[in-house]
Design a protein around this motif. Structure first.
Motif, PDB file in Angstrom:
ATOM      1  N   VAL A  94      39.635  54.759  64.997  1.00  0.00           N
ATOM      2  CA  VAL A  94      40.131  56.109  64.744  1.00  0.00           C
ATOM      3  C   VAL A  94      41.170  56.458  65.803  1.00  0.00           C
ATOM      4  CG1 VAL A  94      39.495  58.545  64.578  1.00  0.00           C
ATOM      5  CG2 VAL A  94      37.929  56.788  63.734  1.00  0.00           C
ATOM      6  N   PRO A 122      42.152  45.226  67.757  1.00  0.00           N
ATOM      7  CA  PRO A 122      41.867  43.783  67.862  1.00  0.00           C
ATOM      8  C   PRO A 122      40.550  43.373  67.194  1.00  0.00           C
ATOM      9  CG  PRO A 122      41.742  44.876  70.012  1.00  0.00           C
ATOM     10  CD  PRO A 122      42.321  45.864  69.063  1.00  0.00           C
ATOM     11  N   ASP A 123      39.552  44.279  67.201  1.00  0.00           N
ATOM     12  CA  ASP A 123      38.252  43.953  66.598  1.00  0.00           C
ATOM     13  C   ASP A 123      38.013  44.692  65.287  1.00  0.00           C
ATOM     14  OD1 ASP A 123      37.559  42.329  68.805  1.00  0.00           O
ATOM     15  OD2 ASP A 123      37.085  44.136  69.947  1.00  0.00           O
ATOM     16  N   GLY A 124      39.050  45.276  64.742  1.00  0.00           N
ATOM     17  CA  GLY A 124      38.906  46.048  63.506  1.00  0.00           C
ATOM     18  C   GLY A 124      39.583  47.393  63.649  1.00  0.00           C
ATOM     19  N   ASP A 125      39.564  48.155  62.575  1.00  0.00           N
ATOM     20  CA  ASP A 125      40.234  49.455  62.585  1.00  0.00           C
ATOM     21  C   ASP A 125      39.530  50.421  63.549  1.00  0.00           C
ATOM     22  OD1 ASP A 125      41.763  48.364  60.613  1.00  0.00           O
ATOM     23  OD2 ASP A 125      40.944  49.594  58.981  1.00  0.00           O
ATOM     24  N   ASN A 128      34.182  52.065  59.672  1.00  0.00           N
ATOM     25  CA  ASN A 128      32.729  52.263  59.553  1.00  0.00           C
ATOM     26  C   ASN A 128      31.895  51.056  59.982  1.00  0.00           C
ATOM     27  OD1 ASN A 128      32.822  54.887  58.587  1.00  0.00           O
ATOM     28  ND2 ASN A 128      32.924  54.272  56.432  1.00  0.00           N
ATOM     29  N   ALA A 155      41.921  57.693  56.302  1.00  0.00           N
ATOM     30  CA  ALA A 155      42.996  56.695  56.303  1.00  0.00           C
ATOM     31  C   ALA A 155      44.225  57.180  57.077  1.00  0.00           C
ATOM     32  CB  ALA A 155      43.385  56.351  54.866  1.00  0.00           C
ATOM     33  N   THR A 204      39.385  51.932  52.147  1.00  0.00           N
ATOM     34  CA  THR A 204      39.788  51.460  53.475  1.00  0.00           C
ATOM     35  C   THR A 204      38.812  51.836  54.579  1.00  0.00           C
ATOM     36  OG1 THR A 204      41.173  53.444  53.704  1.00  0.00           O
ATOM     37  CG2 THR A 204      42.256  51.434  52.967  1.00  0.00           C
ATOM     38  N   THR A 232      43.612  56.343  60.964  1.00  0.00           N
ATOM     39  CA  THR A 232      43.082  55.015  61.251  1.00  0.00           C
ATOM     40  C   THR A 232      44.213  54.067  61.620  1.00  0.00           C
ATOM     41  OG1 THR A 232      41.276  55.366  59.656  1.00  0.00           O
ATOM     42  CG2 THR A 232      41.770  53.092  60.253  1.00  0.00           C
ATOM     43  N   VAL A 233      43.971  53.296  62.677  1.00  0.00           N
ATOM     44  CA  VAL A 233      44.957  52.275  63.071  1.00  0.00           C
ATOM     45  C   VAL A 233      44.217  50.946  63.280  1.00  0.00           C
ATOM     46  CG1 VAL A 233      46.636  53.856  64.131  1.00  0.00           C
ATOM     47  CG2 VAL A 233      44.729  52.980  65.495  1.00  0.00           C
ATOM     48  N   PRO A 234      44.889  49.832  63.041  1.00  0.00           N
ATOM     49  CA  PRO A 234      44.216  48.550  63.269  1.00  0.00           C
ATOM     50  C   PRO A 234      44.063  48.258  64.761  1.00  0.00           C
ATOM     51  CG  PRO A 234      46.488  48.213  62.502  1.00  0.00           C
ATOM     52  CD  PRO A 234      46.242  49.680  62.501  1.00  0.00           C
ATOM     53  N   GLY A 279      28.232  55.639  60.221  1.00  0.00           N
ATOM     54  CA  GLY A 279      29.653  55.490  59.918  1.00  0.00           C
ATOM     55  C   GLY A 279      30.466  56.678  60.409  1.00  0.00           C
ATOM     56  N   LEU A 280      31.766  56.494  60.375  1.00  0.00           N
ATOM     57  CA  LEU A 280      32.670  57.510  60.932  1.00  0.00           C
ATOM     58  C   LEU A 280      33.482  58.252  59.869  1.00  0.00           C
ATOM     59  CD1 LEU A 280      34.089  55.384  63.892  1.00  0.00           C
ATOM     60  CD2 LEU A 280      32.485  57.298  64.064  1.00  0.00           C
ATOM     61  N   LYS A 304      37.453  45.112  57.906  1.00  0.00           N
ATOM     62  CA  LYS A 304      37.199  45.632  59.255  1.00  0.00           C
ATOM     63  C   LYS A 304      37.540  47.120  59.354  1.00  0.00           C
ATOM     64  CE  LYS A 304      37.851  41.196  61.557  1.00  0.00           C
ATOM     65  NZ  LYS A 304      38.690  40.407  62.489  1.00  0.00           N
ATOM     66  N   ILE A 335      42.155  49.110  56.586  1.00  0.00           N
ATOM     67  CA  ILE A 335      43.462  49.510  56.063  1.00  0.00           C
ATOM     68  C   ILE A 335      44.290  48.298  55.654  1.00  0.00           C
ATOM     69  CG2 ILE A 335      43.645  51.797  57.115  1.00  0.00           C
ATOM     70  CD1 ILE A 335      45.175  50.617  59.397  1.00  0.00           C
TER      71      ILE A 335
END
Lengths: 231, 118
Positions: free
Chosen positions: A103, A98-101, B50, A91, B37, A94-96, A173-174, B47, B42
């Motif tokens: 890294v 356009p297509d989702g969060d 992952n 967390a 999150t 992580t940044v938002p 997943g990341l 979205k 977040i």
């Protein structure tokens, strides 16, 4: 001409270094190079909250000797490669988008590299940290094989491990540590024990337990072996 | 006088109730950041980092109509025992070993806040 006091200081310092035993040098190395980010002593979990997990900079190492393979440690410490694609606390990286969060790669810290001699020294010292040998002894896991196809289905489709973990460099997943190198990195019994009861190892872990029985743990552990050897 | 007393009592009860709800949701917000999150995002919009390789996308917790259709009991069951327990995806794991019942309640309070408190 060098002052007598300076000369005395240099001689004293040299004697002091020479007097350090290999194990004392190793302990000093861990304190100087590792302790600012990694816990070398167990957290007092009874008096801390989960916020402790959010504030950790790196994985705890106080049970490193029950977790890692020493030969992997020696190699990795000389040439570290990122194990957690989103850092130790995702967390925070992580940044938002356009297509989702996404890294925020620029925010991920690099791990230091050690010389070959220091890597040997650090690895030997870390392998002495074994407070949880009883947990490994309690594990009923015999290293075995599983067909890659069956293991892969079990890892992904049936148990959803790929939601957080990558079992190939380009899939999964990341947020969790990548698992395609897990077999090289971790002791087999640690893998089985941690999958069975991650909270017993780390009360603030982000790894869920999922109520897996022994047969399920065996299949997942064997898959990490087969998949790791395949990589 | 009786009216004043009743008003006072109702105000006091409301204040206590609002305070405890706010505290729970605030604790839930912290837990959500730590445990949820990665997949749910977040901003709680489903979205998270992952999702690119996921076969089923995580629930968008900001979707008022979807979340209003779920009872607290369903949410608690999904959090504690995973998606499979509520006939949803195995990608949602069981968190009952990691979280206490009180923490799960805190998370549900936070979910109700981000879904429907607009």
């Amino acid at each position: 001409m060098m002052k007598q006091s300076n000369l005395l200081a240099i001689v004293t310092c040299a004697l002091g270094l020479a007097a350090l035993s290999p194990s004392a040098m190793a302990e000093q190395l861990l304190e100087q190079q590792c302790a600012s980010c990694h816990a070398l002593q167990a957290e007092d979990y009874a008096s801390s909250t989960v916020q402790e997990r959010a504030e950790r900079k790196a994985p705890p190492l106080y049970y490193a000797g029950n977790k890692f393979r020493p030969e992997w440690l020696v190699q990795w410490l000389q040439k570290p490669e990122r194990i957690r694609p989103a850092g130790y606390f995702p967390a925070a990286h992580t940044v938002p988008g356009p297509d989702g969060d996404v890294v925020d790669s620029d925010s991920l810290p690099e791990h230091i590299s050690l010389s070959a001699a220091d890597a040997e020294l650090a690895s030997a010292a870390l392998m002495k940290l074994t407070p949880y040998t009883d947990k490994l002894d309690a594990v009923d896991y015999e290293v075995g094989n599983i067909s890659w196809r069956m293991g892969n289905l079990n890892f992904g489709k049936f148990n959803g491990c790929d939601a957080c973990h990558r079992d190939a460099p380009d899939y999964g997943g990341l947020s969790g540590p990548e698992l395609y190198s897990a077999w090289d990195r971790l002791q087999p019994k640690f893998i089985a024990s941690f999958i069975t009861d991650p909270v017993a190892w780390d009360p603030h872990t982000l790894m869920p337990a999922n109520d897996l029985n022994q047969a399920a743990v065996q299949k997942l552990s064997d898959y990490l072996k087969v998949n790791g050897e395949d990589e | 006088m009786r009216y004043a007393l009743v008003t006072l009592a109702v105000s006091a009860l409301t204040a206590v109730s609002a305070h405890s709800w706010a505290a729970d949701a605030e604790a839930g917000k912290q837990l959500y950041q730590i445990y949820c999150t990665q997949c749910h995002g977040i901003n709680g919009d489903g979205k998270g980092i992952n999702i690119p390789d996921m076969s089923v996308l995580p629930r968008d917790h900001t979707d008022t109509s979807e979340m209003s259709a779920r009872s607290d009991e369903e949410l608690i069951k999904a959090i504690k025992h995973g998606g499979k327990a509520v006939n949803k995806s195995v990608l949602m794991p069981a968190w009952d070993k990691n979280l206490s019942d009180e923490q799960v309640d805190d998370l549900v309070a936070y979910l109700r806040h981000i879904c429907c408190d607009k």
